[in-house]
Motif scaffolding. Structure first.
Motif, PDB file in Angstrom:
ATOM      1  N   SER A  53       0.777  20.042 -10.128  1.00 59.80           N
ATOM      2  CA  SER A  53       0.298  19.479  -8.868  1.00 59.80           C
ATOM      3  C   SER A  53      -0.959  18.642  -9.081  1.00 59.80           C
ATOM      4  O   SER A  53      -1.764  18.921  -9.972  1.00 59.80           O
ATOM      5  N   LEU A  54      -1.104  17.639  -8.254  1.00 59.85           N
ATOM      6  CA  LEU A  54      -2.255  16.740  -8.345  1.00 59.85           C
ATOM      7  C   LEU A  54      -3.534  17.443  -7.914  1.00 59.85           C
ATOM      8  O   LEU A  54      -3.560  18.138  -6.893  1.00 59.85           O
ATOM      9  N   GLY A  55      -4.577  17.282  -8.709  1.00 61.37           N
ATOM     10  CA  GLY A  55      -5.897  17.731  -8.305  1.00 61.37           C
ATOM     11  C   GLY A  55      -6.599  16.616  -7.558  1.00 61.37           C
ATOM     12  O   GLY A  55      -7.011  16.754  -6.408  1.00 61.37           O
ATOM     13  N   SER A  56      -6.712  15.478  -8.224  1.00 62.67           N
ATOM     14  CA  SER A  56      -7.284  14.284  -7.596  1.00 62.67           C
ATOM     15  C   SER A  56      -6.685  13.059  -8.258  1.00 62.67           C
ATOM     16  O   SER A  56      -6.233  13.116  -9.406  1.00 62.67           O
ATOM     17  N   GLY A  57      -6.668  11.957  -7.526  1.00 59.81           N
ATOM     18  CA  GLY A  57      -6.121  10.737  -8.101  1.00 59.81           C
ATOM     19  C   GLY A  57      -6.416   9.534  -7.241  1.00 59.81           C
ATOM     20  O   GLY A  57      -6.536   9.639  -6.018  1.00 59.81           O
ATOM     21  N   SER A  58      -6.577   8.403  -7.894  1.00 59.92           N
ATOM     22  CA  SER A  58      -6.806   7.155  -7.170  1.00 59.92           C
ATOM     23  C   SER A  58      -5.979   6.046  -7.803  1.00 59.92           C
ATOM     24  O   SER A  58      -5.733   6.042  -9.015  1.00 59.92           O
ATOM     25  N   ASP A  62      -3.388  -4.217  -6.831  1.00 58.64           N
ATOM     26  CA  ASP A  62      -3.623  -5.620  -6.519  1.00 58.64           C
ATOM     27  C   ASP A  62      -2.262  -6.285  -6.332  1.00 58.64           C
ATOM     28  O   ASP A  62      -1.555  -6.559  -7.292  1.00 58.64           O
ATOM     29  N   ASP A  63      -1.900  -6.511  -5.081  1.00 62.91           N
ATOM     30  CA  ASP A  63      -0.575  -7.041  -4.767  1.00 62.91           C
ATOM     31  C   ASP A  63      -0.377  -8.439  -5.344  1.00 62.91           C
ATOM     32  O   ASP A  63       0.731  -8.793  -5.749  1.00 62.91           O
ATOM     33  N   LYS A  64      -1.428  -9.236  -5.382  1.00 69.11           N
ATOM     34  CA  LYS A  64      -1.327 -10.606  -5.874  1.00 69.11           C
ATOM     35  C   LYS A  64      -1.381 -10.692  -7.391  1.00 69.11           C
ATOM     36  O   LYS A  64      -0.756 -11.554  -7.993  1.00 69.11           O
ATOM     37  N   GLN A  65      -2.147  -9.793  -7.991  1.00 70.24           N
ATOM     38  CA  GLN A  65      -2.261  -9.758  -9.455  1.00 70.24           C
ATOM     39  C   GLN A  65      -2.073  -8.314  -9.924  1.00 70.24           C
ATOM     40  O   GLN A  65      -3.041  -7.634 -10.271  1.00 70.24           O
ATOM     41  N   PRO A  66      -0.829  -7.835  -9.931  1.00 69.02           N
ATOM     42  CA  PRO A  66      -0.567  -6.426 -10.257  1.00 69.02           C
ATOM     43  C   PRO A  66      -1.103  -5.983 -11.617  1.00 69.02           C
ATOM     44  O   PRO A  66      -1.387  -4.801 -11.811  1.00 69.02           O
ATOM     45  N   SER A  67      -1.250  -6.929 -12.541  1.00 68.49           N
ATOM     46  CA  SER A  67      -1.747  -6.551 -13.868  1.00 68.49           C
ATOM     47  C   SER A  67      -3.188  -6.043 -13.813  1.00 68.49           C
ATOM     48  O   SER A  67      -3.666  -5.413 -14.766  1.00 68.49           O
ATOM     49  N   LYS A  68      -3.880  -6.291 -12.711  1.00 70.71           N
ATOM     50  CA  LYS A  68      -5.248  -5.818 -12.553  1.00 70.71           C
ATOM     51  C   LYS A  68      -5.302  -4.447 -11.883  1.00 70.71           C
ATOM     52  O   LYS A  68      -6.390  -3.910 -11.643  1.00 70.71           O
ATOM     53  N   SER A  69      -4.142  -3.886 -11.566  1.00 68.73           N
ATOM     54  CA  SER A  69      -4.086  -2.576 -10.923  1.00 68.73           C
ATOM     55  C   SER A  69      -4.450  -1.470 -11.908  1.00 68.73           C
ATOM     56  O   SER A  69      -4.288  -1.622 -13.123  1.00 68.73           O
ATOM     57  N   THR A  70      -4.916  -0.340 -11.378  1.00 70.48           N
ATOM     58  CA  THR A  70      -5.286   0.807 -12.214  1.00 70.48           C
ATOM     59  C   THR A  70      -4.899   2.111 -11.503  1.00 70.48           C
ATOM     60  O   THR A  70      -4.789   2.155 -10.280  1.00 70.48           O
ATOM     61  N   VAL A  71      -4.725   3.152 -12.293  1.00 66.74           N
ATOM     62  CA  VAL A  71      -4.468   4.479 -11.732  1.00 66.74           C
ATOM     63  C   VAL A  71      -5.156   5.517 -12.597  1.00 66.74           C
ATOM     64  O   VAL A  71      -5.241   5.371 -13.826  1.00 66.74           O
ATOM     65  N   GLU A  72      -5.666   6.555 -11.962  1.00 65.34           N
ATOM     66  CA  GLU A  72      -6.346   7.624 -12.674  1.00 65.34           C
ATOM     67  C   GLU A  72      -6.087   8.934 -11.944  1.00 65.34           C
ATOM     68  O   GLU A  72      -6.256   9.015 -10.724  1.00 65.34           O
ATOM     69  N   VAL A  73      -5.651   9.967 -12.683  1.00 60.86           N
ATOM     70  CA  VAL A  73      -5.349  11.248 -12.052  1.00 60.86           C
ATOM     71  C   VAL A  73      -5.853  12.412 -12.890  1.00 60.86           C
ATOM     72  O   VAL A  73      -6.008  12.310 -14.112  1.00 60.86           O
ATOM     73  N   THR A  74      -6.106  13.521 -12.201  1.00 67.17           N
ATOM     74  CA  THR A  74      -6.466  14.784 -12.833  1.00 67.17           C
ATOM     75  C   THR A  74      -5.514  15.855 -12.327  1.00 67.17           C
ATOM     76  O   THR A  74      -5.301  15.984 -11.113  1.00 67.17           O
ATOM     77  N   LEU A  75      -4.927  16.611 -13.262  1.00 62.23           N
ATOM     78  CA  LEU A  75      -3.927  17.624 -12.935  1.00 62.23           C
ATOM     79  C   LEU A  75      -4.419  18.982 -13.435  1.00 62.23           C
ATOM     80  O   LEU A  75      -4.439  19.226 -14.650  1.00 62.23           O
ATOM     81  N   PRO A  76      -4.853  19.875 -12.558  1.00 59.09           N
ATOM     82  CA  PRO A  76      -5.337  21.194 -12.990  1.00 59.09           C
ATOM     83  C   PRO A  76      -4.181  22.084 -13.432  1.00 59.09           C
ATOM     84  O   PRO A  76      -3.194  22.242 -12.711  1.00 59.09           O
ATOM     85  N   LEU A  77      -4.297  22.666 -14.608  1.00 54.77           N
ATOM     86  CA  LEU A  77      -3.250  23.554 -15.098  1.00 54.77           C
ATOM     87  C   LEU A  77      -3.161  24.841 -14.284  1.00 54.77           C
ATOM     88  O   LEU A  77      -2.145  25.544 -14.329  1.00 54.77           O
ATOM     89  N   ALA A  78      -4.184  25.133 -13.519  1.00 57.34           N
ATOM     90  CA  ALA A  78      -4.131  26.310 -12.633  1.00 57.34           C
ATOM     91  C   ALA A  78      -2.996  26.180 -11.628  1.00 57.34           C
ATOM     92  O   ALA A  78      -2.475  27.181 -11.128  1.00 57.34           O
ATOM     93  N   ASN A  79      -2.607  24.937 -11.327  1.00 55.72           N
ATOM     94  CA  ASN A  79      -1.550  24.694 -10.343  1.00 55.72           C
ATOM     95  C   ASN A  79      -0.156  24.607 -10.960  1.00 55.72           C
ATOM     96  O   ASN A  79       0.816  24.365 -10.248  1.00 55.72           O
ATOM     97  N   LEU A  80      -0.025  24.758 -12.265  1.00 54.35           N
ATOM     98  CA  LEU A  80       1.274  24.655 -12.925  1.00 54.35           C
ATOM     99  C   LEU A  80       2.267  25.627 -12.291  1.00 54.35           C
ATOM    100  O   LEU A  80       1.967  26.806 -12.090  1.00 54.35           O
ATOM    101  N   ASP A  81       3.466  25.125 -11.971  1.00 50.59           N
ATOM    102  CA  ASP A  81       4.439  25.945 -11.257  1.00 50.59           C
ATOM    103  C   ASP A  81       5.845  25.718 -11.809  1.00 50.59           C
ATOM    104  O   ASP A  81       6.387  24.618 -11.721  1.00 50.59           O
ATOM    105  N   TYR A 102      -8.623  24.356 -22.114  1.00 46.93           N
ATOM    106  CA  TYR A 102      -8.353  22.979 -21.686  1.00 46.93           C
ATOM    107  C   TYR A 102      -7.719  23.032 -20.288  1.00 46.93           C
ATOM    108  O   TYR A 102      -6.496  23.004 -20.147  1.00 46.93           O
ATOM    109  N   PRO A 103      -8.530  23.153 -19.246  1.00 52.91           N
ATOM    110  CA  PRO A 103      -8.018  23.459 -17.903  1.00 52.91           C
ATOM    111  C   PRO A 103      -7.352  22.310 -17.155  1.00 52.91           C
ATOM    112  O   PRO A 103      -6.732  22.543 -16.115  1.00 52.91           O
ATOM    113  N   THR A 104      -7.456  21.091 -17.669  1.00 55.54           N
ATOM    114  CA  THR A 104      -6.864  19.962 -16.942  1.00 55.54           C
ATOM    115  C   THR A 104      -6.078  19.040 -17.865  1.00 55.54           C
ATOM    116  O   THR A 104      -6.321  18.975 -19.070  1.00 55.54           O
TER     117      THR A 104
END
Length: 200
Positions: A53-58, A62-81, A102-104
């Motif tokens: 499960s997602l802990g946090s993410g953003s 960029d719809d006009k220049q998708p190559s400038k898009s970015t993504v970053e997420v943190t997944l806590p292993l405490a939520n592993l199911d 290594y909790p995340t």
């Protein structure tokens, strides 16, 4: 003369509006509508699946220049199911994720390549078990627009990929339990209300 002046002002306003529309949009990913599924083969008999499960993410898209898009997420292993409590516990132990040390799990994109239409190739740094490796995901834009329930500007993607868990030092029981891990991600996110209000 007035007509020329009006046209000039209208042109400037149009350019300003286009510039605003073309600006990258930052979305906060929704843990309630995000699943990070990974599947492996168990001695050739079955193909279990677990959810991180997602802990946090953003996501900055960029719809006009998708190559400038970015993504970053943190997944806590405490939520592993895995829907099997004993297996959840085992996967968090030292011979697999060693979650107490290594909790995340984290992912941070390094490159987004538009493939045409709604398809993209996303390369990024995945950190698991204290090891960081580059992985590639095949992503598809499902939809972007105003969410009918929240009224917030929203976006949704699915992505798939694969990796070798032994590359991250998580190689217990290979090859009887497959080294290859298949990944399927589905996620959606919205512009936070504070950001949307500030943009008005």
């Amino acid at each position: 003369m007035r007509a020329l002046r009006f046209l000039a002002i209208a042109g400037l306003l149009g350019a300003a509006v286009s510039s605003v529309q073309a600006a990258p949009v930052t979305y906060q990913l929704d843990p309630g509508h995000t699943m990070v599924l990974f599947t492996w083969n168990h001695f050739g008999f079955s193909n279990p699946t677990a959810n991180l499960s997602l802990g946090s993410g953003s996501l900055v898209f960029d719809d006009k220049q998708p190559s400038k898009s970015t993504v970053e997420v943190t997944l806590p292993l405490a939520n592993l199911d895995t829907h099997v409590s004993a297996l959840d516990t085992h996967l968090k132990e030292p011979d697999f994720f060693d979650a107490s040390k290594y909790p995340t799990v984290t992912f941070k994109s390094t490159k987004v390549q538009p493939l045409g239409g709604d398809k993209f190739k996303v390369t990024g740094d995945l950190t698991v078990h204290g090891v960081t490796k580059s992985v590639v995901l095949d992503a598809k834009l499902n939809k972007s627009g105003v969410h009918p329930m929240t009224k917030a500007q929203s976006i949704g993607f699915d992505a798939t990929g694969s990796l070798k868990r032994s590359d991250f030092g998580v190689g217990a029981y290979v090859p009887n339990v497959s080294d290859e891990i298949k990944i399927h991600i589905t996620t959606e996110g919205s512009v936070p209300k504070t950001d949307a209000a500030a943009a008005k």
